[in-house]
Write an enzyme that holds these catalytic residues in place. Sequence first.
Site, PDB file in Angstrom:
ATOM      1  N   TYR A  13      15.690  19.418  47.342  1.00 45.30           N
ATOM      2  CA  TYR A  13      14.626  19.355  46.324  1.00 45.30           C
ATOM      3  C   TYR A  13      13.267  19.768  46.906  1.00 45.30           C
ATOM      4  O   TYR A  13      12.669  20.765  46.479  1.00 45.30           O
ATOM      5  CB  TYR A  13      14.599  17.927  45.763  1.00 45.30           C
ATOM      6  CG  TYR A  13      13.473  17.621  44.819  1.00 45.30           C
ATOM      7  CD1 TYR A  13      13.132  18.488  43.781  1.00 45.30           C
ATOM      8  CD2 TYR A  13      12.749  16.433  44.952  1.00 45.30           C
ATOM      9  CE1 TYR A  13      12.100  18.181  42.911  1.00 45.30           C
ATOM     10  CE2 TYR A  13      11.716  16.122  44.084  1.00 45.30           C
ATOM     11  CZ  TYR A  13      11.393  17.000  43.062  1.00 45.30           C
ATOM     12  OH  TYR A  13      10.374  16.691  42.205  1.00 45.30           O
ATOM     13  N   SER A  36      25.288  19.159  51.465  1.00 46.23           N
ATOM     14  CA  SER A  36      25.866  17.884  51.018  1.00 46.23           C
ATOM     15  C   SER A  36      25.121  17.353  49.805  1.00 46.23           C
ATOM     16  O   SER A  36      25.666  16.587  49.025  1.00 46.23           O
ATOM     17  CB  SER A  36      25.840  16.863  52.156  1.00 46.23           C
ATOM     18  OG  SER A  36      24.519  16.693  52.640  1.00 46.23           O
ATOM     19  N   ASP A  60      25.662  21.495  59.722  1.00 48.57           N
ATOM     20  CA  ASP A  60      25.267  20.087  59.787  1.00 48.57           C
ATOM     21  C   ASP A  60      24.221  19.957  60.890  1.00 48.57           C
ATOM     22  O   ASP A  60      24.421  20.473  61.990  1.00 48.57           O
ATOM     23  CB  ASP A  60      26.501  19.216  60.093  1.00 48.57           C
ATOM     24  CG  ASP A  60      26.203  17.732  59.935  1.00 48.57           C
ATOM     25  OD1 ASP A  60      25.200  17.242  60.510  1.00 48.57           O
ATOM     26  OD2 ASP A  60      26.970  17.055  59.223  1.00 48.57           O
ATOM     27  N   SER A 126       7.938   9.102  54.954  1.00 47.84           N
ATOM     28  CA  SER A 126       7.932   8.525  53.616  1.00 47.84           C
ATOM     29  C   SER A 126       6.980   7.346  53.564  1.00 47.84           C
ATOM     30  O   SER A 126       6.813   6.613  54.559  1.00 47.84           O
ATOM     31  CB  SER A 126       9.351   8.049  53.297  1.00 47.84           C
ATOM     32  OG  SER A 126       9.331   7.195  52.187  1.00 47.84           O
ATOM     33  N   ALA A 127       6.400   7.122  52.380  1.00 52.55           N
ATOM     34  CA  ALA A 127       5.542   5.955  52.191  1.00 52.55           C
ATOM     35  C   ALA A 127       6.328   4.652  52.308  1.00 52.55           C
ATOM     36  O   ALA A 127       5.718   3.584  52.414  1.00 52.55           O
ATOM     37  CB  ALA A 127       4.866   6.035  50.822  1.00 52.55           C
ATOM     38  N   TYR A 150      16.906   2.897  55.402  1.00 53.65           N
ATOM     39  CA  TYR A 150      16.275   4.209  55.211  1.00 53.65           C
ATOM     40  C   TYR A 150      14.871   4.223  55.809  1.00 53.65           C
ATOM     41  O   TYR A 150      14.514   5.110  56.592  1.00 53.65           O
ATOM     42  CB  TYR A 150      16.228   4.550  53.715  1.00 53.65           C
ATOM     43  CG  TYR A 150      15.404   5.779  53.425  1.00 53.65           C
ATOM     44  CD1 TYR A 150      15.847   7.049  53.794  1.00 53.65           C
ATOM     45  CD2 TYR A 150      14.148   5.675  52.808  1.00 53.65           C
ATOM     46  CE1 TYR A 150      15.068   8.176  53.544  1.00 53.65           C
ATOM     47  CE2 TYR A 150      13.374   6.787  52.552  1.00 53.65           C
ATOM     48  CZ  TYR A 150      13.845   8.039  52.920  1.00 53.65           C
ATOM     49  OH  TYR A 150      13.067   9.144  52.679  1.00 53.65           O
ATOM     50  N   LYS A 154      13.096   6.336  59.145  1.00 49.18           N
ATOM     51  CA  LYS A 154      11.863   7.139  59.140  1.00 49.18           C
ATOM     52  C   LYS A 154      10.889   6.610  60.191  1.00 49.18           C
ATOM     53  O   LYS A 154      10.259   7.384  60.915  1.00 49.18           O
ATOM     54  CB  LYS A 154      11.224   7.121  57.743  1.00 49.18           C
ATOM     55  CG  LYS A 154      12.044   7.856  56.692  1.00 49.18           C
ATOM     56  CD  LYS A 154      12.147   9.352  56.992  1.00 49.18           C
ATOM     57  CE  LYS A 154      12.988  10.107  55.994  1.00 49.18           C
ATOM     58  NZ  LYS A 154      13.223  11.514  56.352  1.00 49.18           N
ATOM     59  N   PHE A 179       4.477  10.195  49.062  1.00 46.25           N
ATOM     60  CA  PHE A 179       4.583   9.117  48.085  1.00 46.25           C
ATOM     61  C   PHE A 179       5.742   9.477  47.143  1.00 46.25           C
ATOM     62  O   PHE A 179       6.843   9.664  47.619  1.00 46.25           O
ATOM     63  CB  PHE A 179       3.201   8.826  47.472  1.00 46.25           C
ATOM     64  CG  PHE A 179       2.439   7.922  48.422  1.00 46.25           C
ATOM     65  CD1 PHE A 179       2.024   8.403  49.667  1.00 46.25           C
ATOM     66  CD2 PHE A 179       2.223   6.588  48.146  1.00 46.25           C
ATOM     67  CE1 PHE A 179       1.407   7.562  50.599  1.00 46.25           C
ATOM     68  CE2 PHE A 179       1.600   5.742  49.058  1.00 46.25           C
ATOM     69  CZ  PHE A 179       1.194   6.229  50.287  1.00 46.25           C
ATOM     70  N   ASN A 180       5.588   9.587  45.828  1.00 47.74           N
ATOM     71  CA  ASN A 180       6.766   9.763  44.966  1.00 47.74           C
ATOM     72  C   ASN A 180       6.835  11.188  44.414  1.00 47.74           C
ATOM     73  O   ASN A 180       6.217  11.457  43.375  1.00 47.74           O
ATOM     74  CB  ASN A 180       6.740   8.749  43.816  1.00 47.74           C
ATOM     75  CG  ASN A 180       6.895   7.332  44.319  1.00 47.74           C
ATOM     76  OD1 ASN A 180       6.116   6.862  45.137  1.00 47.74           O
ATOM     77  ND2 ASN A 180       7.906   6.657  43.863  1.00 47.74           N
ATOM     78  N   ARG A 232       3.149   3.543  40.458  1.00 49.94           N
ATOM     79  CA  ARG A 232       3.435   4.321  41.667  1.00 49.94           C
ATOM     80  C   ARG A 232       2.595   5.591  41.686  1.00 49.94           C
ATOM     81  O   ARG A 232       2.095   6.029  40.645  1.00 49.94           O
ATOM     82  CB  ARG A 232       4.927   4.733  41.711  1.00 49.94           C
ATOM     83  CG  ARG A 232       5.898   3.572  41.787  1.00 49.94           C
ATOM     84  CD  ARG A 232       5.844   2.875  43.132  1.00 49.94           C
ATOM     85  NE  ARG A 232       6.749   1.731  43.189  1.00 49.94           N
ATOM     86  CZ  ARG A 232       6.419   0.488  42.815  1.00 49.94           C
ATOM     87  NH1 ARG A 232       5.220   0.224  42.342  1.00 49.94           N
ATOM     88  NH2 ARG A 232       7.295  -0.494  42.920  1.00 49.94           N
ATOM     89  N   GLY A 295      12.203  -6.798  45.945  1.00 51.21           N
ATOM     90  CA  GLY A 295      11.466  -5.952  46.885  1.00 51.21           C
ATOM     91  C   GLY A 295      10.469  -5.009  46.240  1.00 51.21           C
ATOM     92  O   GLY A 295       9.733  -4.325  46.958  1.00 51.21           O
TER      93      GLY A 295
END
Length: 337
Positions: A13, A36, A60, A126-127, A150, A154, A179-180, A232, A295
């Site tokens: 993506y 994958s 891979d 990642s945030a 995860y 990171k 962020f997102n 978010r 969470g």
Amino acid sequence: MSGRILLTGGAGYIGSHTAIALIEAGYDVVILDDFSNARPDVPDRLEMITGRSVPCHRCDIRDAAGVAAIFARHRFDAVVHFAAKKAVGESMERPLDYINVNCGGLLTLLGAMQRAGVFRLVFSSSATVYGLPKVLPVPEDAPLVAESTYAWTKLASEQILAQAAAADPRWAFGILRYFNPAGAHGSGLIGEDPRDIPNNLMPYLARVATGELARLEVFGDDYNTPDGTGVRDYIHVEDLAAGHRLSLDDLIATDRGHLFNLGTGKGTSVLEMLRAYSRACGRDLPYVIGPRRAGDVDIYYADPAKAERELGFRATRTPEEMCASSWAFILRRRNGS
Ligand SMILES: NC(=O)c1ccc[n+]([C@@H]2O[C@H](COP(=O)([O-])OP(=O)(O)OC[C@H]3O[C@@H](n4cnc5c(N)ncnc54)[C@H](O)[C@@H]3O)[C@@H](O)[C@H]2O)c1
């Protein structure tokens, strides 16, 4: 800027959008991906959008011989490392798989880079490394806490990079904490359309819009936010891709590492996003309020000032543009074009 850049996970993506931004900025791009979590037609679509054929190696990232062969074939000026597994929930069920791909893959890549004499790397962080943030907006020097495997991969990867850079000053690492990411390319040819039930809000809304999923379940409406639903920092994937170009430009110009948040600095609630997607697809999307998810925090958005000051980065696209581009992509995909 010019140069040849390896994008690991470049068919995914964020990687595919970054490939376009880099080609448009004058870079040559080579993709390494095991497919994958990517569709096999992504390289063809990149060619349709950019008019340039993008060499793509199915490999891979943990396959040391395969990765070395790619470095033997091309002379790279830098690498952007996207290839990773990214589902937070799944990482708690299969922690060793996540550590193997995310940390093991990084180590294999660094070894190949070192042997090939390539020392510039942009890393997808990642945030999630901020855990449940205590300060808003979240600055880069906020405390780091791994609340999932995860996030741990990171954080561990960032620490691996710090150890390598401390031992050898030739390394220049650009660490980008996203962020997102949301939305799709303006062409409607590439975007986010996961094979399984989506983990993120935007592709989930897309499935509700197509009718493949009956409704959105909103996890809690009693948060301390204006409409009670979680807030978010959604960043359009094309803005995020532009951030990678700026990071690479800077690494190549200075050979000095850096660390930046990439976000907008603005929060959008789940219900605001649902309404924006409803406007994009032309009907009110159904939803139901469910219980809070363990969470989750009320509000979460980036302090993007450092990236703006030092890189000249600004994410300007709105949630409306994220939803409209996502829907245009999904419609084309469902129509088979
Ligand atoms: N999308 C997000 O919400 C988000 C947020 C923060 C950080 N990130 C990070 O950004 C990066 C890219 O994320 P994305 O959203 O584009 O995900 P994605 O799954 O679409 O892209 C990852 C790509 O890596 C490939 N890949 C996975 N394992 C591989 C392996 N072992 N060898 C070679 N290729 C492999 C996949 O096929 C896929 O094309 C990841 O490192 C992710 O952790 C993503």
